[in-house]
Design a protein around this motif. Sequence first.
Motif, PDB file in Angstrom:
ATOM      1  N   ALA A 142       0.836  -1.190   0.000  1.00 30.93           N
ATOM      2  CA  ALA A 142       0.000   0.000   0.000  1.00 30.93           C
ATOM      3  C   ALA A 142       0.869   1.237   0.000  1.00 30.93           C
ATOM      4  O   ALA A 142       1.939   1.277   0.611  1.00 30.93           O
ATOM      5  N   GLY A 143       0.383   2.250  -0.680  1.00 32.70           N
ATOM      6  CA  GLY A 143       1.094   3.522  -0.695  1.00 32.70           C
ATOM      7  C   GLY A 143       0.590   4.422   0.409  1.00 32.70           C
ATOM      8  O   GLY A 143      -0.088   3.987   1.334  1.00 32.70           O
ATOM      9  N   VAL A 144       0.899   5.700   0.305  1.00 31.62           N
ATOM     10  CA  VAL A 144       0.414   6.691   1.257  1.00 31.62           C
ATOM     11  C   VAL A 144      -1.067   6.950   0.971  1.00 31.62           C
ATOM     12  O   VAL A 144      -1.443   7.156  -0.185  1.00 31.62           O
ATOM     13  N   CYS A 152      -3.527  11.382   7.361  1.00 37.45           N
ATOM     14  CA  CYS A 152      -2.530  10.773   6.483  1.00 37.45           C
ATOM     15  C   CYS A 152      -2.060   9.449   7.073  1.00 37.45           C
ATOM     16  O   CYS A 152      -1.656   9.397   8.242  1.00 37.45           O
ATOM     17  N   ASP A 153      -2.101   8.404   6.247  1.00 42.45           N
ATOM     18  CA  ASP A 153      -1.544   7.097   6.620  1.00 42.45           C
ATOM     19  C   ASP A 153      -0.304   6.859   5.773  1.00 42.45           C
ATOM     20  O   ASP A 153      -0.425   6.591   4.571  1.00 42.45           O
ATOM     21  N   PRO A 154       0.877   6.951   6.347  1.00 41.69           N
ATOM     22  CA  PRO A 154       2.093   6.783   5.551  1.00 41.69           C
ATOM     23  C   PRO A 154       2.339   5.312   5.232  1.00 41.69           C
ATOM     24  O   PRO A 154       1.647   4.418   5.739  1.00 41.69           O
ATOM     25  N   ILE A 155       3.340   5.085   4.408  1.00 41.59           N
ATOM     26  CA  ILE A 155       3.752   3.711   4.112  1.00 41.59           C
ATOM     27  C   ILE A 155       4.320   3.089   5.396  1.00 41.59           C
ATOM     28  O   ILE A 155       5.101   3.753   6.102  1.00 41.59           O
ATOM     29  N   SER A 156       3.937   1.862   5.655  1.00 42.64           N
ATOM     30  CA  SER A 156       4.373   1.190   6.874  1.00 42.64           C
ATOM     31  C   SER A 156       5.895   1.150   6.956  1.00 42.64           C
ATOM     32  O   SER A 156       6.572   0.792   5.979  1.00 42.64           O
TER      33      SER A 156
END
Lengths: 115, 113
Positions: free
Chosen positions: A2-4, A23-27
């Motif tokens: 998954a991306g940002v 915002c959910d950043p890359i893990s």
Amino acid sequence: GAGVSQSPSNKVTEKGKDVELRCDPISGHTALYWYRQSLGQGLEFLIYFQGNSAPDKSGLPSDRFSAERTGGSVSTLTIQRTQQEDSAVYLCASSLFPRGPNEQFFGPGTRLTVL
Amino acid sequence: QQPVQSPQAVILREGEDAVINCSSSKALYSVHWYRQKHGEAPVFLMILLKGGEQMRHEKISASFNEKKQQSSLYLTASQLSYSGTYFCGTEGFSGAGSYQLTFGKGTKLSVIP
């Protein structure tokens, strides 16, 4: 992987209301950035997080803007008492390493319209 | 300080070449280039480091002149897929004790058949 990701994708609000942008950043990415993009103005830096701390908040335009990051992951940008000039696309980016010469991965942005 | 990009916009026919310039008034550690297609997120193209070599991404290459604090992006034999807005980001050491990346206003490139 998954991306940002960012939510909402679009937000219309009335002048004077508060808004929260997520915002959910890359893990695993330790660094997170918020930018604002207005028509013809490029990418305007707002704030940088390393982990949960924000060593550089120099781009926040006023004290109506604040941001936090929890668990070294999700970040929320809050704009209080929105004004029409806050209308813009708000972009979040993350990078694997701390600030420096490494690639930033951008999310799709949240388009904020203040009526 | 925000780097200056030129030209602001350019229209090319497929197969033509173009150069986009980026200049800064500050001493630079690196220059980043990103491309943003309409309605999409910016996508990384390349980073040029001080003292580093010229970089390439497909048929797009770039150079970095540290002394002049300038970078140029070279698009060779342009394709329709090259259309978008190109942003340079210049990275220097900020007063806050860390590197700071500042983006230019962008160059809008349109490639037509």
